[in-house]
Structure formats: C-alpha cells, structure tokens
Motif scaffolding. Structure first.
Motif, short mmCIF file in Angstrom:
data_model
loop_
_atom_site.label_atom_id
_atom_site.label_comp_id
_atom_site.label_asym_id
_atom_site.label_seq_id
_atom_site.Cartn_x
_atom_site.Cartn_y
_atom_site.Cartn_z
N LEU A 1 -10.33 1.59 1.52
CA LEU A 1 -9.20 1.54 2.45
C LEU A 1 -7.99 0.91 1.75
CD1 LEU A 1 -11.26 0.56 5.59
CD2 LEU A 1 -9.75 2.56 5.46
N GLN A 2 -8.27 -0.10 0.90
CA GLN A 2 -7.16 -0.73 0.19
C GLN A 2 -6.67 0.16 -0.95
OE1 GLN A 2 -7.39 -5.29 0.16
NE2 GLN A 2 -9.55 -4.72 0.36
N ARG A 3 -7.64 0.74 -1.71
CA ARG A 3 -7.24 1.57 -2.86
C ARG A 3 -6.37 2.75 -2.44
NH1 ARG A 3 -11.17 5.11 -6.99
NH2 ARG A 3 -9.59 6.71 -7.40
N TYR A 4 -6.72 3.37 -1.30
CA TYR A 4 -5.98 4.56 -0.89
C TYR A 4 -4.83 4.24 0.06
CZ TYR A 4 -9.63 7.02 -3.40
OH TYR A 4 -10.46 7.45 -4.39
N GLY A 5 -4.51 2.94 0.17
CA GLY A 5 -3.26 2.56 0.81
C GLY A 5 -3.27 2.60 2.33
N TYR A 6 -4.43 2.39 2.93
CA TYR A 6 -4.48 2.43 4.39
C TYR A 6 -3.74 1.23 4.94
CZ TYR A 6 -6.27 2.71 9.11
OH TYR A 6 -6.37 2.79 10.47
N ALA A 7 -2.80 1.46 5.83
CA ALA A 7 -1.84 0.42 6.19
C ALA A 7 -2.16 -0.32 7.48
CB ALA A 7 -0.44 1.03 6.27
N ALA A 8 -3.35 -0.09 8.09
CA ALA A 8 -3.62 -0.78 9.36
C ALA A 8 -4.49 -2.02 9.13
CB ALA A 8 -4.30 0.20 10.30
N GLU A 9 -4.96 -2.58 10.22
CA GLU A 9 -5.73 -3.83 10.11
C GLU A 9 -7.13 -3.58 9.57
OE1 GLU A 9 -5.19 -7.15 12.13
OE2 GLU A 9 -4.03 -6.37 13.81
N LEU A 10 -7.59 -4.44 8.67
CA LEU A 10 -8.93 -4.34 8.11
C LEU A 10 -9.68 -5.62 8.43
CD1 LEU A 10 -8.22 -2.77 4.60
CD2 LEU A 10 -8.73 -1.65 6.77
N VAL A 11 -10.81 -5.45 9.11
CA VAL A 11 -11.51 -6.62 9.64
C VAL A 11 -12.97 -6.62 9.18
CG1 VAL A 11 -12.19 -7.82 11.75
CG2 VAL A 11 -10.01 -6.58 11.68
N VAL B 161 -6.91 11.66 5.94
CA VAL B 161 -6.46 11.82 4.56
C VAL B 161 -5.01 11.40 4.39
CG1 VAL B 161 -6.26 13.42 2.61
CG2 VAL B 161 -8.13 13.69 4.25
N ALA B 162 -4.17 11.78 5.34
CA ALA B 162 -2.74 11.52 5.18
C ALA B 162 -2.42 10.03 5.11
CB ALA B 162 -1.97 12.17 6.33
N THR B 163 -3.20 9.22 5.84
CA THR B 163 -2.91 7.79 5.88
C THR B 163 -3.77 6.98 4.93
OG1 THR B 163 -4.50 7.56 7.68
CG2 THR B 163 -2.19 7.90 8.30
N GLY B 164 -4.68 7.64 4.22
CA GLY B 164 -5.57 6.90 3.32
C GLY B 164 -6.66 6.14 4.06
N GLN B 165 -6.97 6.58 5.29
CA GLN B 165 -8.04 5.91 6.04
C GLN B 165 -9.40 6.40 5.55
OE1 GLN B 165 -7.98 5.86 10.43
NE2 GLN B 165 -10.22 5.90 10.39
N VAL B 166 -9.91 5.78 4.48
CA VAL B 166 -11.21 6.18 3.95
C VAL B 166 -12.27 5.29 4.59
CG1 VAL B 166 -12.60 6.55 1.89
CG2 VAL B 166 -10.16 7.00 1.84
N THR B 167 -12.64 5.60 5.82
CA THR B 167 -13.71 4.86 6.50
C THR B 167 -15.03 5.53 6.16
OG1 THR B 167 -12.78 6.05 8.42
CG2 THR B 167 -12.56 3.68 8.40
N SER B 168 -15.35 5.46 4.88
CA SER B 168 -16.50 6.15 4.32
C SER B 168 -16.97 5.37 3.10
CB SER B 168 -16.10 7.56 3.89
OG SER B 168 -17.10 8.16 3.09
#
Lengths: 702, 702
Positions: free
Chosen positions: A36-46, A144-151
């Motif tokens: 999530l960090q590598r691909y630039g996901y910009a929301a909250e990570l908990v 994909v567009a937001t970098g949300q790699v929840t995988s």
C-alpha cells in the motif's frame, strides 16, 4: 445479495485495517502494508495486532475498535490471522462498524467439513452483524488507479512490477492464477481498474463483484475467471448494463462425469449448459487466459455495425490465415464495393491483391501516403464493419508511418481497427505501445486478432438496445416465486406415462388418443376406437426402459390385440392402448436441472437419439423465437425441412408445443427432469404428437 | 524430384553469388551481402553485376561464369534481377555449373498468365540444364549455424536481431509470414538450423525442402507453413524418417467453396482431406503460428510412452485449466497409484491436493526438498507418461530451486516435463532461459503446454517403429503406375447404375439381383424372379437424381409391376428391376479426387446423408484396419452396433466390402468419383448390398 455500493471499499477504501499485521519483513501480515505504501495508496493504513508497536513504520492498534476509538477511519479490513482467530476478528469489525472485510486466511471450506462449518458460522454472524465478507482463502483486491494493493500476492513484490491503470475490471475465483493473469495484463499494457479475488466465495460471489465493478465510473469491461457459476440472473443483470463481460469458465472436463438419470440429462451435461447460458445472457466465453486478455484489449474499441471484416496485409500468408480465422469465428470477409476495388486497383501493384484480403505489398506499406489512402478507401466502404491489418516483420523505419495511418483511420472512421503483427517485438519496440495509445489492439497472429474481433462483434450483438425485442423476464420471475392459482401443477413423483400425457393434454399439448384396457376383449375394443391400428404399452411402476423389456407392441390390429395384450400384461402392470401415429420426424424435447436453472433440450429424437446425439440447449426462460433458433442449431432443423423427397414437417406446431411446454413447466419445483421422446412432427398442417413421456421428480433435499 | 543432397547449398554453400548485386545501402541487391558478412558467414561471397567494381567491400564480377573463371567457388546463386533478366541469369548459372539458385525476383506466376509462362520457360530450361531452382518470388534461405543469411528479409536488418541456432528446420511458402515467424522463434529462444522460403515453388517444393533438411545431421524436427499441399508420398517419406513434422496449412476457408459434383465430393471437401492426409502420414497439423512454434519447442523432448499426464501445480485454477486441456486434446489425467498418493499425502498440506492434478500449494513450492520429493514420487509412478508443471507468479527467489528440481527429474526420469508459467516474464527473467537450457519447454498458459504435449504424444504414436504393422505401400504404388493385367477396368464414362453394379459384382462386391425388363409383362416376371417384391429404377442417361424425378418405385409386387413399369419407362429410358433389400443400416461409401490423391469417404448414408452429414475420410491407399477405424470415427459405427433394440449389423462384411472397393478402384485413372449410397449393412451374418451406384469419370484435361 445486498447493495452493490457496499463493496466499493474493496477498491476505494478510505481506511484499511490489516488484522494480523506483523513487522517481520516478507511475512504475509506485513506485505499489504508494504505494498500500500510502495504503490502510493493515500488513505489511512491501520495495522492491527494484539501487542501494539509500529508495523512497517505505521502505528498499530490492538483492535479495529480501538483504532476507531482513536479516530482512525476504517471501511475495509484485511483479516490475516489463523482460521481459529477469524471469528474474533470478524466480531471486532462488526463492532467497529466496518462494512466489508477480506478474509485472506485459509483453513475453511477448502479443507473439508470442519472448515466448512467454521466458514458457515462466520458468514452467519457476518450477515447478522451487517458486514460483507470477501473470501476466505483469497489473496485480496486492488484498486489500481489509487494504488490500493490490499493483497499479498508476490506479484507486487516484483522489482519491475508497475501497476497499469485502465478501464477494465478483473475478477478471479483463483488467487494465484488470477494475479498471474493480472501480471500478464500489466506486462502487455492492458490497463485494469479493479481486481478482486473471491476465493471460497462464502458471501461475495464473482458475479456480485463483477456487478459492483460495472457500477464504477469509467468501467468499460469485465474479465472474469470462474470455477463455479450459478447466478445467471445476476449475470443477466450485469450484461444488461451494457458493460461487456468475458468469462473464462474452468472445469469443462467435469462435464461428462455427471451421472444422469435420463437421456436428456446426459445430452445436457454441465459444460454445454454453461456455454448456452453465457451466450443467452450475452457474455463471451473464452478458453484460455491469453484469450481472456486478448478480449480485454478490444473492450474499449468502438462497436462494429456488423460482422463484415476487411483484411489489409503486407503478406499473402497473413491474409490467408486471417481469412481462415474469419470463417472459423463466424465473421465474414467483406465484399468490397466496385468503387473500392477500382480505387484499390490504382494503388495496389500487380503482385498484390485489391480483393479482400487486400494484399498491399511491402511497396505500398513503405509509402505513407499510399498506405493512408488504402486504409481510407477501405474504411469508407459501407460494406466494411471492421478492419484487421496484418503485418509481419515490422521494422523501425516503417512503424511511425504505419501507426499514424492506422490511428487516423481508427479515429475518423469510427470502425474498429485491429492489428496482427507476426514478428518479434524487438524489431520495432515502440510499435505496441504506440498502437495501444492509439486505441488499436495488436496481437501476435492474425488468428488471435480475428478471435478478439469476433468477441467485439458478440458484445455489439449483445448490447442491451439490440436485445430490446427479446423478452427476458426479470430475474424474480424466472422461477416459481408467487405462482398464480392457474399454474399447472407438477406431476406426481411416480406419474406414469399415461398420467403424464393426461396432464400435458390438459395444458394443450397434443398426445395420441388412448386409454387403459382391462382385458383382451377390451384391448380389441380400444384398438378399434383408435382407428384400427394401435400401440400397446406396459404401464409398470419402475419400468423405465419399456421397449427393451418387450413392453411396447406397435402395429396392433383388432386381430392381434388379444395376443399383444397378453404379452404386455404379463410384465405385471396395466396395459395402455393408444392411437398409432405413423411417419413424421422424431424430435426429443427435454427439461433437466442444472446449477444455472432448468435446461431445455431440443434435438434429434427417436431411434436416432443416441447415435446422432445432436441437441440444442437453453436455460429457461426461453422465448418463442429462441425455440426456432434451437431447431436450426441441431440437425433437427434439416430433418424437419424434409430430406430426400420427404415432405416438410409441421415445424410451426413443434415450436408452439415447445414454447407452451416452457410455460407449463415454468412453475414446477426446480430439480425435475421431463423427457419427451419422441415428439413426432407430422407433415405440415398436421401438428405434432408427444408419443412418449417420462418424469423424474426433484431429488429430496437431504 | 532429384537427389535431396543437391539442395544442401541452400543452407551450406561453399560460395554464394548474388546476381544483381548493388553497392547502394539498403537496396535489395546489397542486403544479402551485408547480412552474410554481419552474421559471419565464412565462405566465398561473389557479387555479380554487369559493370564490375566493389559491392559491400567485395570484388564483383560481370557474370558467374567470369567469377568461376577467376577461380571463385560458387555452388549457390541468388538471382535478384528483374523478371525479364532472370532467364539470362539462369543461363549464366547453368553455364557456370551452379547446382542450385534462389530466384528472389517477383513478376512470375503470382502476377498472371504472362508471368506464369515466363516461369514455366525458366523451369524448363533449368531442368534441361541440370540446375535446381528455389522460388521465384521468395525471400531466400538461412543456414543458421554458419550465419549463411542468403535472404533479404528485413528481419536481419534489426538492430537487436541475433540468429539462434538449433536443431529445428523451418520451411515456409510465404516469405513475409515465414520470416516473421522465424523472428518470433528466435525471440522466444527456439533455435532453428535451416530456414527455407519456397515462394512460387516453380521447382523445389516445400515438401522437398523439408525432406532435404531432415537429411541434415542433427535435425530434430521440421516446422512448415504451407498454402498448397499435393505431395503426400513425399510427406510420407519424410515422416517415415522419424523426424517429427508439424504443418500450419493455411486456406481452410476455401474448403467449403469448391463446387462438388456429388455428395461424396461435398462431404470430402478440401480442408478435411488435408486433415485426414496429415494424420495418415503422422504429421501434426496446427492452426496458428504460435502453435507451430509451441510444437517446435517440444520436438527435442523425450517421447512419452503413452498419453497419461500428471499435472503438478501451485494453483488450483491452473490445475483445472490443465485438466480441461488434457481432456480436450485427447490425453488422459494419469490415475496415480496408491503408493504415489500415500507418499504425496505425506508432503502436500490439507488445503492442497494429492490427487491429480496435484496441488502442492505455495508452501511446498517454496521448500526445495519437498518439491523435489513431490516430483520424484510422481515421475516414478509407472502410470505417468508425462508431467506438466503449472506455476503462476514465479518470483526471483523461487526460480532457482524450482528449475533445479524440474531439470533433475526431467533428466533422470526420461519422461517429458513441460511447464506452464502464467505470470509476467519480468518477475523472474532468467526462468525461461534456464528452463530452455534444461530442455524443459515453458508456455504462458496450461492450455498451450498441454496442446504442445499432445503434439509430442502424436509424434510418439507416429514414430516409424510403432507404425510397422500398418501397410503403407511405397509411394510409387499409390497410383496406377504399372497396372497388372488382372486389374479391373474403370467403368465407361457413361456407365449406368446397372452397368456399374455388374462391374462391381464381377469384382466380388455384393449387389442385389436384378435385370432389365422390356415391357410390363416382363417386369412382372422379373419381380417374380426377385422373390415377389422388387424395386423398379429408371436407367436414363444423364438422370442423376432418379428419386426426385419419380424414377424409383419401391415395394413393387407382381400386382403393381405393370403400373410401376409404365411410370418408370415414361421417363424415357430403360427399366431396371431388382430384388428389394429390406431393413439394415444405410452407409455411404464414396471415392472422390483431391489434390492429395483419391479420397475414400465412409459414413452415414441413405436418407440421413445430408442431415447427419457425418463421414470419415482417408486418402488412398487405406488398409483394412483403417476402414474399421473410419466406421467408429463417424456415427455409422454406432448405427451398425444397433440402436434402441435394433440388431447389430454385419460390420465385418461392410469392412470387407470397403477394403475390397479400395483394391478395385486403386488402378482406375485418377480424377473419378464413385458414389455408393446407400450401401446397406444387413443384420450380422447377412452381409451388405450396394443398393445404388453412381460414377463420374475424370474430367478431360483441357
């Protein structure tokens, strides 16, 4: 199935909790946080873990509830703890008001009965608590567009892996294969917007995920890999939105394995039903992962107005291969107009060809203006719906002009332009990227380009407005919910042939006149009533193969009626005497259950049933015009038209009867089989008769 | 066709003359000289042009004769002058004693009648002068190992193009497509040894080039793209050497276009004959360029002992797709032994599968010793003939162990091991190269891997020793050369049904008893002779569709004979009365010409001919056991076995009769059609009868 928008956090979460997070490098519980960090996901990570501390540089919490209490936003949870701890994690999510969770953990239904029970209890609690579940036993999702790699797929660890955003959704029941396919999509530059791996599908199914993605703005198509498919109404609702859908349905080889209780059942075995059902709802079925991605590449092309293809090539060989594929995939080579041909004659040299496939030769190709003009002339022909341009060794110096010409004609003509480039990429490494940017899909061989074009034509055919005249009842009316009082009842479980025929006759289905005979004298009388020539049949509970047991005597006259009665009654049951129907064409009409609903089977019947083994299938409901199409799909259509001097049969009456039968059985409880074989179609104007009927009631639920 | 070794200079020349050489950069007449130097070809290079001087740094000569006189060696000439100057160039080569020339020039048969005449005259002169010709209208040849690029394909201009030598030969009728395919082969690392583009095939054909390559030391397989195929004896001689052959035969879509003079002709349309012929000679037919290269990749694998496949996977999805493909391509999933399953149970975790497809899960894959052991256990199972290993996202750290395990088991077991890797190459860029070096072909999807394995199994089946019991006469006996005195004569061009039946009866083919009737009374007598129930048939020259014209009356008795005679004789010809054969199964047996020889067609006949339209084809000669196989290939086999209580028919007699017919027609002049339909097979022990016969003589040569 709930509100589709409830699934949006799977790819557009405002805050993601990772339950079972760990700081250990490379551990599954850390990977999503890294990604999530590598691909630039910009929301909250908990990160959530019992003992607190920092994980992947992020502050962790002992529970989602605690994080929420601390003001952290969480609308998606990834549950990555052992199976035994999953119920607690789900409870935490429910309490924290998380709307959807991905259960990555394995150890559920895929491992046996105990795991299945655990899975069922988790789902029951989730439904109660109002949370939707993806998985278990899945690898997660990507926005994909937001970098949300929840995988946690290893794809995202790849040194050279880059997300390639685009307008296509990708849903896979299999995790490893799904993300493998995603890696191939990215590698070829096929942009994806939404990736979902559904795993065990304890709650959210593939079809539901596909439908939710189709609601997203900018979605231009859906690709799916599925292993089990039951939600046909859901698929129909999806394709009705106009979003093109391609499905790689695996498990073809199980098709023949199912033991079937009737001939109809055997002929309607599993995989053919899937074929028919997908065609009925307007989804394109593909056979392999590459073909799935090939079809993904055409989804953004303009829809052709028809199936007439012009092939432009610099190689006679490619032209022939393209023409072969055009025929194989149900397209046609466009017949170019005289004006087009005359114009091409001015351009194309003698050793080329101005007929379709148009072989422009290398000399035209290397002259930008001539190639431009060639494409213009072809694209302007009203008889051309799509263009496939075939190249072989495309080298650096040719590419710029060629791509510019193709791009111009693609954008001006509004017709799809596809390229086959049968040559190594390194000879003109920019070609593929430039063509992709110009919206021109390119493939390594003519056959693959044409196959993808055929899918595009299928999407055009399936577009909702083109379908408006085909009556597709709303899903809720597909089965017998809310049956009206006038609905015909299903047969009794042990209904005899005679009882079935009576029931059908009461619904307007023509059967031969007949009655039971009590003794030899009565049989003689019954034969007389039938017009002097009759069939005697044994009605013995449990005797299915009457003919083989000698329980059917044909051509019985008053003289032979006594002897025939004695033979038939000796089998231990009652004796049915009915009018003998002579001549006609014998059809098979059957209904059988499938995971997708009741399947109608129509085809060649009578003694030829097994040998010819040629039937058409549809999942109910089936409209009248579809019944006509079914006749022509099988050899039955030819038989009805009359062969070697035989008169044409009453096709119209057969279509009427089959359509009526679909109405009659529509409200019977699902799971039954009804085998009408033969249904004899008499010469035109003389109607049809159902000569034999067998019924198998639904299996009792255990 | 001459001595195959005469073609060797096409890839192993000691000296190459380029006739029409020019020093202008990028000109066609310079490219081969540049390429031969760039790729390090170490033999003599002799530019030929009228005005002398240096070309590409090499001394030129005004003619090949002049170069030879100056002591230059030339055993291959590339002729690159305009069509009009080709005859002079060929003359020069003949005078200089050059054994073989490549005519690159276009302007010959491909442009029309005038070019065809020029081509014919050049070939005639070449035959006279003892020189072999490749082309015209071709791009040349390559001897890959030595860098002999005697070609002007732009492929060899590519900045990054490297020749990849290997043991496979590649022959293409198409130049652009052929070299495009070569570029794809090199790009995937498939090494080629010999590349030939045959162009117009005025003299040297594809089949001859393939045979010459197969004679080369180290040749392990031949790939070919062909558009026309006529030399079946040549192909048979090629496959008889044991070298595997895969053919991409283009032009399928012409199949349906051929107007056919009889039903047999229509059912035996062109492309199906090609299918049958290639199968008969043991060549594998492929449908696309990628599949051709995929098959090239397995040619060097050990031959499997059978078709039982074990699938090992880390992804359930890949396993299912592989199993689907196994069934589709006529392979079987190996039933693992109890010992194997027990051993796998010790290794594979609960969420995997120790049944075939064996899903080892990622946890086993990431443990080299466990994966090693899994492969060992499977490879040691006697019920396993080949292994397909399926991976998805294969990342750097996994690859070394995985490849080492696969390599070890491939080399120790002697069984073929193939890989499907459904994931982007960049995730483990070395994997493909390492697997290739280890002799393990790898493919992007399970379906492609399994399809290639199926071809490998076909090669194993077609290997000459396995064929020893099938009688394939030497090519010279295929047609009627040297007919013996006892050979049955062909029918007269206008032979009537009655005459045909007499001719067949004389050769031991059973036909119904019958004779001509002269008038109504005689007809009555003839019906009586036939046993009281007969068929009357009109024998009218030129009347082909007798039934449609009312020229056939069945079920004629003594009472109705007079009226029937009058009806039939009214059609204007004679009246044939024959025994009425009742019951039985109606077959079609036909012979028709094709570019590959006379085609035998056997299938469902009688009234069902067109509707069922199900026949098997073979090109003559056909051995007795093949006739039996043909019955089972079509639905006829099922009909003969008896359907719905019908007794089995005399299959053995039908096989005898068809085999005998093959002998009877073997020496008829080629080009005829013989249509026997129906041939009725009576119940077992009662033989068969040819009920109708029609003959179409060979077309007169214009």
């Amino acid at each position: 199935m709930g509100d589709l928008s409830a699934l949006r956090p799977l790819w557009s979460a405002r805050g993601v909790a990772v339950i079972g997070a760990t700081d250990r490098e490379g551990a599954l519980g850390r990977l999503p946080l890294d990604f999530l960090q590598r691909y630039g996901y910009a929301a909250e990570l908990v990160p959530v873990r019992p003992d607190g501390g920092r994980v992947a540089g992020l502050e962790s919490y002992p529970s989602v509830v605690a994080a929420r209490a601390a003001g952290r936003e969480v609308d998606l949870a990834m549950i990555m703890v052992s199976a035994a701890r999953v119920p607690g994690a789900v409870e935490d999510c429910i309490e924290a008001g998380v709307p959807v969770a991905i259960i990555c953990s394995s150890g559920f239904a895929e491992t046996g009965a105990e795991g299945a029970a655990l899975q069922a209890s988790v789902v029951a609690r989730a439904r109660e608590g109002g949370i939707r579940l993806l998985g278990p036993n899945c690898i997660g999702t990507v926005g994909v567009a937001t970098g949300q790699v929840t995988s946690f797929s290893p794809l995202f660890s790849g040194e050279h892996t880059e997300l390639v955003p685009g307008p296509i959704g990708f849903v896979s029941q299999s995790g490893a294969l799904g993300y493998g396919a995603v890696s191939l999509a990215f590698a070829r530059g096929l942009g994806l917007g939404w990736v979902v791996n559904t795993g065990n599908e304890s709650d959210i199914t593939s079809v539901e995920a596909m439908r939710a993605i189709a609601e997203e703005e900018g979605c231009r198509g859906i690709l799916a890999y599925v292993e089990s498919l039951t939600d046909l109404p859901g698929l129909r609702a999806l394709t009705a939105t106009g979003v093109p859908v391609a499905v790689l349905k695996a498990g073809r080889s199980d098709a023949g394995a199912r033991a079937a209780a009737s001939h109809t059942g055997a002929l309607a075995a599993g995989d053919r039903v899937v074929d028919a059902a997908l065609r009925q709802v307007g989804a394109v079925r593909v056979d392999d992962v590459e073909e799935l991605l090939d079809v993904g590449d055409v989804m953004t092309c303009p829809r052709p107005g028809g199936r007439r293809v012009a092939v432009v090539t610099t190689s006679g060989g490619s032209g022939i291969l393209a023409a072969d594929a055009v025929e194989e995939h149900g397209l046609t080579l466009a017949a170019l107009s005289d004006a087009t041909t005359a114009a091409l004659d001015e351009i194309v040299p003698a050793f080329g060809s101005s007929a379709n496939p148009v072989d422009v030769t290398a000399s035209v190709m290397s002259n930008g203006a001539l190639f431009d003009r060639t494409l213009d002339v072809i694209a302007a022909d009203d008889g051309v719906d799509a263009i496939v341009a075939c190249f072989c060794v495309l080298t650096g110096q040719d590419v710029d002009d060629v791509v510019a010409s193709l791009e111009r004609v693609a954008s001006h003509s509004g017709k799809p332009v596809l390229v086959a480039r049968t040559g190594a990429d390194h000879l003109a490494p920019e070609a593929s990227r430039r063509m992709r940017e110009a919206g021109i899909p390119s493939y390594p061989t003519p056959a693959r380009a044409v196959r993808a074009l055929a899918a595009l034509c299928d999407f055009a055919d399936a577009a909702p407005d083109a379908e408006a005249d085909v009556a597709h009842p709303a899903p809720s009316t597909v089965r017998g919910a809310g049956t009206a009082a006038s609905t015909p009842p299903a047969p009794a479980a042990d209904a005899s042939e005679a009882e079935l025929k009576e029931l059908l006759a009461a619904q307007g289905i023509p059967v031969p006149a007949g009655r039971f005979a009590t003794d030899a004298d009565d049989a003689r009388a019954a034969v007389h009533e039938c017009g002097g020539r009759a069939v005697l049949k044994a009605v013995v509970p449990g005797l299915v193969h009457k003919s083989d047991a000698g329980g059917v005597v044909v051509g019985v006259t008053a003289e032979t009626a006594g002897a025939a009665f004695d033979r038939v009654v000796a089998l231990g049951g009652r004796v049915w005497v009915e009018e003998q129907v002579e001549g006609g064409v014998e059809a098979l009409v059957g209904f059988a259950p499938s995971p997708l609903g009741t399947v109608l089977t129509v085809g060649v019947g009578g003694v030829l049933t097994e040998v010819v083994a040629d039937v058409a299938l549809r999942v109910l409901p089936v409209a009248r015009d579809e019944v006509g199409a079914m006749l022509d799909e099988s050899r039955l259509g030819g038989l009805l038209a009359g062969v070697r001097g035989a008169p044409p049969s009453d096709r119209r009456a057969l279509v009427d009867v089959v359509t009526r039968l679909c109405d009659v059985v529509a409200d019977w409880p699902p799971g039954f089989e009804l085998d009408l074989n033969p249904v004899t179609a008499l010469p035109q104007g003389h109607g049809v008769r159902v000569l034999d009927a067998a019924y198998v009631p639904p299996e009792e639920s255990p």
